[in-house]
Design a protein around this motif. Structure first.
Motif: not given
Length: 1265
Positions: A834-851, A882-885, A921-928
């Motif tokens: 999954a992804y999450k938009i952070l401040e100053r145009g940064r993007m966080r990609f992450w996933l979660q494993a059970e163990e 996670e990885f932060i771009m 990225t900061s100006s992109i209202p949504s990503l799909s």
């Protein structure tokens, strides 16, 4: 007048020693110098060797000097280590020559100096010397070694010393078959404090034997032994014999030596035809063959040696398949007069210096006659004579002549030693000999003639050894004993062969002749049953095989049993007691035969035996007791090996009559028929019944180690003291395991596993049994549907210990799925990428494993390019990766993927991100998610014609979209391009089998992004679906045609055509009621369109009814073909066709051919076959290419020949002619040996003829007729 100068060119010639090396004997710490003079053109270069090894002159210990043709070697200060044979080897471009001498260094002793007090009377006494006792304990010992020729072996032992004194270290002595070993080219010994090592760097069969380490101190010796077995290495030609061994040199003289050896064992190879003896001069690497034809006995006199030269010797064995590898070469031996060293003597000058000289004093007279002529060795074609020479002190040399029938034997070679071999005698004939001595002044009178000497007659090989008896030694070895042959005929030793019972695979237990009639065979498999046989050996070869020994299983030798235990009192009437006890836990490897019972009064120490003869049952009534007295008892058990230790004494038993109303205890409780939830118990009723008859029993049980006993109900007996069979899937390997643990076991107990109550004996599918102590496992490494059934295990020599377990189809399917998941683990994910938009145009990609573990590794990709950077991390406790771009723009849009690896598990998740065209990225209202993608993921389809196809659907395409197929990450280019217009993409899998299984992947991409779908095609999961759809009940089974028979080049082939066939399908061939398995005789296979079974070289024994059966879990389908009956049956016709029309060799070729060098060799024979066969020739396994030297021809289609013009030593080898047509063929092997021919006479005649021609020409010019 002008002077004419004629310049003579030096003659081109090889090296020649003008003055040879002389042997010397000196004392240590004195100098010695060896001289020699050599000539030749070009001037020869001289190299120095010590005991056949080139000398290291860099240490400064040896000094060499060369002036023109004079050469010297100087040892400034001799030590005893300098005692050796020294060789000077001179060489130039035209050859080599060598000269050898011995230096003997003796220790200097002051025995000639007298004591100044020697005149005093000696009154002292020698006191007894008490040496320090050093206790040596081996910590690590070397065990038996099983190796092959050419390999290396190391034996090492570590030990502790008590006391460990630096100045009193033990001496390590190594022995092989009681012969002391020292450092040499073949043996390296290293000893340090607490450890000693023996290394054999290059093994030969000569190294086989019993190796013993003896740690010697003045206070005693500690030793350890183990056997080293050295098997034959790979032969140069298939089925060629092993190399001979134990090369010995006898009667070395100035121009001959006698070489002897021991023959190799021929357990599986063909019989030995003979041997070739090779020689090589020391300092060279030129091996030449000594005999033109193979000799059949293991002894050969090599003559024609050059005096003063040193030689190595080796031997090769020959059979019909080819020539063996050479044996280990002998030690270097000098061709010189054996009395050369005896004629040398040293004179002391002042007790310090040595001068070496010859006995030279008187001259002018012929010597006196020899005396004491006798024969010291007799063979079939030669005898070795020895005599005493006359007293002779002349300066001129003296030699000897030998007369046979009063005609001189050695007319060309003067003999200077008093020992000589006379060759070329007739076998079994009588001779007399006499000897004359001579010098330049004349010959002596002849000696007195010897007695009649009769040469030996060829008696043949020894007779077969007598009865062979095998007895137990350890759990991996057996002791073999046998009776010697009645006719030994100069016996050398024995070879012992071994074979597992039920097979005919005989192998050698020893590879070097064993002299004794006892031999311990090591390295055997515990529990396996073996058979043994023995062959005797002499110089002519191997005897017939002895009778086979009785089969014997490998187990530890019989020992005394352990002690009985739990002595119980069953009844007492006031004058006697009835006792019972449990049998020993360890029987000693055999049945308990009898018991002995002793008694004593409580509080006393004297035990008394209370019965004769011994008791055979574990129930005994002790009579003659005193009422009211208190007794103790103990019991001994005995077997064939002897009497075991006494049991622990019983509790105190009071001799008082039992009068209680309740019954006494039951005894001998046993159990059997152990099942999942029940067990059958058996016992003997009580001896004492109480006041009335016994009406019933109560059964109680308890867990092992617990004191809480629980009464069982009537419907079930809980089995808490014996574990059931457990069925699990191994968490590491994925194997399915049936495990069983027995609570009763002795040394002779075995676990017997059965399927459907039939013992499991075939282990071809990866089925293995592993037993360790009281645990036994049945392991399925490649489980499939054929493993469905009931499995049981029983333990021998116990009280009926057994259990069973049923594997059903449903349970097997679950375990197969679990096994697959273990072998191909997937890391489960709580959330996909999954992804999450952070401040100053940064993007966080992450996933979660059970163990995840701390060893987890992962990679992030953007549009197939790996991302890297410091903003990448994970949390083990939460499973988040996670990885932060730092700066996400339109250029970064596309497919993002995360790949995870943790141990053997893997996982992957992808995400497609597309923006609205803005850069920041900061100006992109949504990503799909957008772009091309899979509307239907990959699936597998099996058609009615058994075709297998991968199918998927893609959507949201445009003209630039690209589709790719992959298998195991390797791109596949299909024959037909994907149909992107309809969106349906298909990939046919041709010839579906194990080879085509794997991970298949499809990708669709363009400038908007990329999507992927993958499927794991696993044969184990597909085989049910595939077999059921393609079974006989389907169109495939219905389409199976009737069997047809075809003729092939090697036999007949039965064919069954069907829609689809693979080797993994459940197809079985039968001959009558017998199931056929793939072998050299029966070849089972097929093509995608048919199943086939070929019978190679069919005979009348192969007649009968043949059938093919195709089965699945529901039904089966069968096709048959009858090849029985007489007359013109199909089998008879094809057998006759194959037998009479195949390519054959009628005759004409010998097994062994020996030819002189530079001759022409023609190998010709007659061949036949219809159609006419093709003929090919091989040399040492490689094709013979026709050229000017090798001429291959076939005349009239039946006369085949190979002609070799001007043969040389390189043409020696194993040749084979192969004759073949479509019905088959055969081959013939020929061993060709090329020997060297010297043409000195021919060269001399040519020179004389040329000289005569020149003379005639000169005479004609001068007018002389």
């Amino acid at each position: 007048m002008v002077e004419k100068y004629v310049r003579e060119e030096p003659m081109v010639r090889g090296p020649q020693f003008i003055i040879r090396l002389r042997s010397h004997t000196v004392f240590e710490n004195t100098p010695i110098k060896l001289f020699c003079t050599v000539e030749g053109f070009p001037m020869p270069v001289v190299k120095w060797y010590r005991d056949g090894v080139i000398m290291d002159l860099s240490s400064g210990r040896y000094l060499i000097e060369a002036k023109g043709g004079s050469h010297s070697l100087m040892i400034p200060r001799c030590s005893t280590d300098d005692t050796a044979q020294y060789t000077a080897v001179a060489g130039n471009s035209h050859g080599q020559a060598s000269s050898q001498a011995s230096i003997i260094v003796k220790r200097y002793k002051d025995e000639e100096e007298s004591s100044p007090y020697a005149w005093l009377p000696f009154t002292g006494r020698h006191e007894n010397i008490h040496y320090t006792k050093i206790n040596i304990t081996f910590v690590e010992k070397f065990g038996p070694v099983f190796a092959t020729e050419g390999e290396s072996a190391t034996l090492s032992a570590t030990m502790t010393l008590n006391p460990n004194l630096a100045n009193l270290q033990p001496e390590a002595q190594w022995y092989r078959d009681d012969t002391r070993l020292f450092d040499s080219k073949w043996v390296k010994i290293e000893t340090g404090r607490g450890i000693t090592t023996l290394t054999l760097p290059n093994l030969y069969k000569d190294d086989e034997g019993l190796y013993t380490l003896r740690m010697v101190t003045k206070g005693g010796t500690a030793e350890h032994s183990a056997f080293v077995s050295v098997a034959d290495g790979p032969p140069p030609v298939a089925r060629a014999p092993g190399a001979p061994m134990d090369i010995k040199i006898h009667d070395a003289n100035r121009d001959y030596v006698i070489v002897s050896w021991k023959p190799p064992n021929t357990t599986t190879e063909g019989p030995i035809i003979g041997y070739f003896v090779d020689k090589c001069e020391v300092g060279t690497e030129n091996w030449t063959q000594c005999n033109d034809h193979p000799i059949k006995i293991c002894k050969y006199p090599v003559s024609g040696l050059f005096e003063g030269h040193s030689f190595y010797f080796r031997v090769r064995a020959v059979n019909s398949s080819g020539i063996s590898k050479p044996s280990r070469m002998s030690d270097p031996i000098a061709a010189m007069d054996p009395t050369e060293l005896e004629r040398l003597h040293a004179k002391k000058l002042g007790g310090k210096l040595d001068v070496v000289s010859y006995n030279d004093e008187v001259e002018g007279k012929p010597p006196g006659p020899p005396s004491g002529i006798h024969v010291c060795e007799i063979d079939r074609t030669y005898v070795v004579l020895s005599w005493d020479g006359p007293k002779y002190f002349g300066k001129v040399p003296m030699w000897y002549y030998i007369e046979k029938a009063w005609q001189r034997v050695n007319t060309k070679v003067p003999i200077r030693s008093t020992r000589y071999a006379v060759f070329d005698l007739a076998e079994g004939k009588e001779y007399k000999f006499r000897v004359l001595s001579a010098n330049m002044y004349g010959a002596s009178a002849p000696s007195q003639p010897s007695g009649l000497v009769e040469t030996l007659q060829l008696k043949g090989v020894p007779s077969a050894p007598g009865q062979v008896v095998a007895t137990r030694e350890t759990d991996t070895s057996l002791l073999i004993q046998w009776a010697p042959p009645k006719e030994p005929n100069n016996l050398i030793g024995y070879y012992i062969d071994q074979c597992v019972k039920g097979t005919n695979n005989w192998t050698s237990a020893n590879h070097k002749p064993h002299k004794s009639t006892k031999f311990v065979v090591s390295g055997l498999t515990t529990g396996e049953t073996y058979i043994f046989r023995v062959q005797a050996i002499n110089e002519l070869g191997l005897s017939d095989e002895s009778q086979e020994s009785a089969p014997l299983s490998v187990r530890a030798a019989l020992t005394n049993p352990s002690a009985p235990y739990d002595i119980a009192l069953l009844n007492c009437d006031g004058r006697s007691m009835v006792l019972n006890w449990k049998k020993p836990l360890h029987s000693g490897g055999t049945e308990i035969k009898e018991y002995y019972v002793d008694k004593r009064r409580s509080g006393t120490t004297m035990w008394r035996e209370i019965h004769i003869p011994p008791v055979t049952e574990r129930l005994y009534k002790v009579e003659g007791l005193t009422e009211g007295a208190v007794y103790q008892f103990h019991v001994y058990a005995a077997n064939l090996a002897g009497l075991g230790p006494a049991s622990k004494h019983s509790d105190d038993f009071t001799c008082k009559a039992w009068t209680m109303p309740e019954p006494g205890p039951a005894y001998d409780l046993t159990f059997c028929e152990v099942r999942d939830s029940s067990v059958v118990l058996e016992w003997n009723k009580p001896i004492y019944t109480g006041s009335g008859p016994i009406t019933g029993y109560h059964v109680e049980y308890a867990e092992t180690g617990s004191s809480v006993w629980i009464t069982a109900n009537e419907t079930a007996v809980s089995n808490r003291f014996l574990k059931e069979i457990s069925c699990v899937v191994d968490e590491k390997s994925g194997d399915i395991i049936l495990s069983f643990e027995s609570c009763q076991l002795d040394e002779s107990s075995q676990f017997i596993w059965k399927k459907d109550y039939k013992e499991i004996t075939h282990f071809s599918k990866g089925l293995t049994i592993k037993t360790e102590g009281s645990h036994s496992k049945l392991i399925f490494k490649n489980p499939d549907k054929e493993d469905i059934g009931t499995y049981s295990v029983s333990v021998t020599n116990t009280s009926g210990v057994s259990s069973s377990y049923t594997i059903s189809a449903e349970e097997l399917e679950k375990m197969l799925a679990l096994s697959y998941d273990i072998r191909h683990p997937i890391i489960p994910l709580k959330s996909e990428l999954a992804y999450k938009i952070l401040e100053r145009g940064r993007m966080r990609f992450w996933l979660q494993a059970e163990e995840i573990s701390s060893n987890v590794t992962y990679k992030f990709f953007a549009n197939n390019k790996e991302l890297s950077g410091a903003d990448m991390g994970h949390n083990v406790s939460t499973g988040i990766i996670e990885f932060i771009m730092d700066h996400f723009t339109e250029e970064n849009e596309g497919t993002f993927t995360c790949q995870i690896t943790d141990g053997g598990g893997k996982a992957q998740s992808s995400l497609v991100l597309i923006g609205d065209g803005r850069k920041e990225t900061s100006s992109i209202p949504s990503l799909s998610p957008a772009g091309p993608h899979f509307s239907e993921f990959l699936s597998l389809q099996v058609g009615e014609d058994c075709s297998v196809t991968l199918v998927c659907k893609v959507a949201n395409l445009k003209k630039e979209s690209v589709f790719h197929w992959y298998k195991d990450d390797t791109e596949i280019i299909p024959d037909v391009k994907p149909d992107l217009g309809s969106g349906v993409c298909k990939l046919p899998i041709k010839e579906f089998s194990l080879k085509t299984t794997g991970v298949y992947k499809a990708t669709i991409s363009d400038d908007r992004g990329k999507d992927m779908s993958q499927i794991d095609v696993v044969q184990q999961k597909m085989v049910f679906n595939f077999d059921f759809r393609c079974a006989p009940s389907s169109p495939l089974g219905a389409s199976a045609e009737e069997l047809v028979i075809k003729c092939t080049a090697t036999g007949i082939q039965l064919q069954c055509r069907m829609k689809y066939y693979t080797s993994e399908m459940n197809i079985t061939w039968f001959h009558g009621e017998s199931r056929l398995a793939h072998s050299e005789k029966i070849v089972i296979g097929g093509t995608p369109a048919m199943a086939t079974m070929e019978v190679v070289e069919p005979t009348d024994k192969d007649k009968g009814l043949y059938s093919i059966v195709i089965t699945n879990s529901e039904n089966s389908h069968k096709r048959t073909l009858d090849l029985s009956g007489d007359g013109e049956s199909p089998l008879r016709i094809i057998v006759n066709c194959c037998h009479y029309n195949r390519g054959k060799v009628v005759g004409g070729l010998p097994d062994v051919v020996t030819i002189m060098e530079k001759k022409t060799l023609s190998l010709t024979c007659t061949v036949c076959g219809d159609p006419k066969p093709q003929v090919s020739w091989l040399k040492n396994g490689a094709d013979v290419e026709p050229d000017d030297q090798y001429v291959v021809s076939i005349d009239q289609g039946k006369f085949a020949s190979l002609t070799i013009k001007g043969v040389s030593m390189e043409d020696s080898g194993r040749y084979a002619m192969i004759v073949q047509n479509k019905y088959g063929g055969e081959s013939v092997d020929i061993v060709v040996s090329v020997s060297v021919v010297y043409h000195k006479l021919q060269d001399l005649l040519k020179a004389m003829k040329m000289f005569s021609s020149v003379c005639h020409t000169l005479w004609n010019l001068m007018g002389i007729k």
